[in-house]
Design a protein around this motif. Structure first.
Motif, mmCIF file in Angstrom:
data_model
loop_
_atom_site.group_PDB
_atom_site.id
_atom_site.type_symbol
_atom_site.label_atom_id
_atom_site.label_comp_id
_atom_site.label_asym_id
_atom_site.label_seq_id
_atom_site.Cartn_x
_atom_site.Cartn_y
_atom_site.Cartn_z
ATOM 1 N N VAL A 91 0.838 -1.197 0.000
ATOM 2 C CA VAL A 91 0.000 0.000 0.000
ATOM 3 C C VAL A 91 0.874 1.248 0.000
ATOM 4 C CG1 VAL A 91 -1.659 1.379 1.318
ATOM 5 C CG2 VAL A 91 -2.009 -1.079 1.075
ATOM 6 N N ASP A 92 1.840 1.297 0.895
ATOM 7 C CA ASP A 92 2.713 2.468 0.978
ATOM 8 C C ASP A 92 3.455 2.720 -0.335
ATOM 9 O OD1 ASP A 92 1.942 2.917 3.587
ATOM 10 O OD2 ASP A 92 3.698 1.935 4.462
ATOM 11 N N ALA A 93 4.014 1.671 -0.922
ATOM 12 C CA ALA A 93 4.748 1.821 -2.183
ATOM 13 C C ALA A 93 3.809 2.251 -3.306
ATOM 14 C CB ALA A 93 5.440 0.503 -2.543
ATOM 15 N N TYR A 94 2.619 1.661 -3.350
ATOM 16 C CA TYR A 94 1.628 2.019 -4.366
ATOM 17 C C TYR A 94 1.224 3.490 -4.239
ATOM 18 C CZ TYR A 94 -3.080 2.893 -6.027
ATOM 19 O OH TYR A 94 -4.177 3.476 -6.605
ATOM 20 N N VAL A 95 0.938 3.951 -3.020
ATOM 21 C CA VAL A 95 0.524 5.343 -2.812
ATOM 22 C C VAL A 95 1.631 6.295 -3.274
ATOM 23 C CG1 VAL A 95 -0.021 7.091 -1.071
ATOM 24 C CG2 VAL A 95 -1.153 4.861 -0.990
ATOM 25 N N ASP A 96 2.865 6.033 -2.873
ATOM 26 C CA ASP A 96 3.974 6.900 -3.283
ATOM 27 C C ASP A 96 4.108 6.946 -4.806
ATOM 28 O OD1 ASP A 96 4.557 7.435 -0.637
ATOM 29 O OD2 ASP A 96 6.194 5.977 -0.521
ATOM 30 N N ARG A 97 4.111 5.774 -5.433
ATOM 31 C CA ARG A 97 4.275 5.680 -6.888
ATOM 32 C C ARG A 97 3.118 6.345 -7.630
ATOM 33 N NH1 ARG A 97 4.232 0.588 -6.750
ATOM 34 N NH2 ARG A 97 2.091 0.201 -7.370
ATOM 35 N N THR A 98 1.899 6.088 -7.169
ATOM 36 C CA THR A 98 0.717 6.585 -7.860
ATOM 37 C C THR A 98 0.539 8.091 -7.671
ATOM 38 O OG1 THR A 98 -0.292 4.427 -7.569
ATOM 39 C CG2 THR A 98 -1.759 6.221 -8.173
ATOM 40 N N MET A 99 0.789 8.591 -6.483
ATOM 41 C CA MET A 99 0.683 10.034 -6.251
ATOM 42 C C MET A 99 1.645 10.799 -7.152
ATOM 43 S SD MET A 99 -1.696 10.825 -4.124
ATOM 44 C CE MET A 99 -1.277 12.477 -3.620
ATOM 45 N N GLN A 100 2.870 10.305 -7.289
ATOM 46 C CA GLN A 100 3.846 10.987 -8.135
ATOM 47 C C GLN A 100 3.394 10.970 -9.593
ATOM 48 O OE1 GLN A 100 7.790 9.348 -8.010
ATOM 49 N NE2 GLN A 100 8.682 11.222 -8.831
ATOM 50 N N ALA A 101 2.932 9.826 -10.079
ATOM 51 C CA ALA A 101 2.508 9.717 -11.484
ATOM 52 C C ALA A 101 1.214 10.486 -11.746
ATOM 53 C CB ALA A 101 2.324 8.245 -11.853
ATOM 54 N N ALA A 102 0.243 10.396 -10.836
ATOM 55 C CA ALA A 102 -1.065 11.019 -11.053
ATOM 56 C C ALA A 102 -0.989 12.539 -11.038
ATOM 57 C CB ALA A 102 -2.060 10.524 -10.012
ATOM 58 N N ARG A 103 -0.145 13.081 -10.212
ATOM 59 C CA ARG A 103 -0.016 14.547 -10.153
ATOM 60 C C ARG A 103 0.483 15.130 -11.470
ATOM 61 N NH1 ARG A 103 2.493 14.650 -4.204
ATOM 62 N NH2 ARG A 103 0.563 14.898 -3.052
ATOM 63 N N ALA A 104 1.171 14.322 -12.242
ATOM 64 C CA ALA A 104 1.698 14.792 -13.519
ATOM 65 C C ALA A 104 0.726 14.544 -14.667
ATOM 66 C CB ALA A 104 3.022 14.083 -13.817
ATOM 67 N N GLY A 105 -0.411 13.894 -14.382
ATOM 68 C CA GLY A 105 -1.326 13.525 -15.457
ATOM 69 C C GLY A 105 -2.714 14.082 -15.286
ATOM 70 N N SER A 106 -3.660 13.204 -15.037
ATOM 71 C CA SER A 106 -5.080 13.532 -14.966
ATOM 72 C C SER A 106 -5.373 14.634 -13.957
ATOM 73 C CB SER A 106 -5.858 12.267 -14.570
ATOM 74 O OG SER A 106 -7.210 12.563 -14.356
ATOM 75 N N PRO A 107 -6.244 15.595 -14.319
ATOM 76 C CA PRO A 107 -6.604 16.649 -13.374
ATOM 77 C C PRO A 107 -7.270 16.099 -12.110
ATOM 78 C CG PRO A 107 -7.409 17.181 -15.564
ATOM 79 C CD PRO A 107 -6.872 15.788 -15.608
ATOM 80 N N MET A 108 -8.119 15.094 -12.264
ATOM 81 C CA MET A 108 -8.786 14.517 -11.089
ATOM 82 C C MET A 108 -8.400 13.041 -10.996
ATOM 83 S SD MET A 108 -12.552 16.230 -11.096
ATOM 84 C CE MET A 108 -12.968 15.316 -9.637
ATOM 85 N N PHE A 109 -7.942 12.637 -9.808
ATOM 86 C CA PHE A 109 -7.549 11.243 -9.620
ATOM 87 C C PHE A 109 -7.833 10.828 -8.191
ATOM 88 C CE2 PHE A 109 -3.821 13.732 -8.514
ATOM 89 C CZ PHE A 109 -3.352 13.117 -7.355
ATOM 90 N N GLN A 110 -7.860 9.522 -7.985
ATOM 91 C CA GLN A 110 -7.981 8.989 -6.634
ATOM 92 C C GLN A 110 -6.941 7.892 -6.467
ATOM 93 O OE1 GLN A 110 -12.126 8.011 -6.830
ATOM 94 N NE2 GLN A 110 -11.743 5.875 -7.334
ATOM 95 N N VAL A 111 -6.613 7.617 -5.225
ATOM 96 C CA VAL A 111 -5.606 6.619 -4.899
ATOM 97 C C VAL A 111 -6.188 5.690 -3.848
ATOM 98 C CG1 VAL A 111 -3.288 6.284 -3.958
ATOM 99 C CG2 VAL A 111 -3.765 8.278 -5.376
ATOM 100 N N GLN A 112 -6.093 4.388 -4.095
ATOM 101 C CA GLN A 112 -6.601 3.422 -3.117
ATOM 102 C C GLN A 112 -5.583 3.311 -1.986
ATOM 103 O OE1 GLN A 112 -6.675 -0.096 -5.716
ATOM 104 N NE2 GLN A 112 -5.151 -1.036 -4.413
#
Length: 132
Positions: A91-112
């Motif tokens: 979970v921790d690794a996924y959140v870190d990885r996804t937050m970094q990638a999502a902030r650079a892409g889609s205007p609206m995103f969610q993270v599990q």
């Protein structure tokens, strides 16, 4: 965000449709929420232009509190769902990885921020994995 919308078998017969999926922007679904005082915005274009303050104001409910119905997964929000996240460490690794990638892409995103578990009752690991 509201995602994975569908109609029941009874509704399928009532509306004489073979389709199980329901567009999460369907007026019947939106109305079920707005009748309870939940504010709604179904235009992705509108949502993507709002500031945080505008979103807060749009979410204000008549009786107090804030809640906003928005079309989710694959409509207005990038879900970033990952079925392989099965442990607290993942979970921790996924959140870190996804937050970094999502902030650079889609205007609206969610993270599990929780672990996927098999649907067995009781969900023994829920308390320890989903504590935070």
């Amino acid at each position: 965000s509201v995602s994975h919308c569908y109609i029941t078998a009874a509704e399928q017969a009532k509306f004489n449709t073979p389709i199980h999926d329901l567009d999460c922007r369907d007026a019947r679904l939106v109305e079920a929420f707005t009748k309870l005082g939940v504010r709604a915005e179904t235009s992705c274009n509108n949502l993507n232009t709002w500031t945080l303050d505008q979103a807060r104001r749009a979410a204000e409910m008549p009786g107090g509190g804030k809640m906003l119905f928005i079309p989710g997964d694959g409509i207005c929000v990038q879900s970033n769902w990952d079925a392989s996240v099965h442990s607290a460490a993942a979970v921790d690794a996924y959140v870190d990885r996804t937050m970094q990638a999502a902030r650079a892409g889609s205007p609206m995103f969610q993270v599990q921020a929780f672990s996927q578990q098999k649907l067995l009752v009781p969900l023994k690991r829920s308390k320890e994995i989903n504590l935070n």
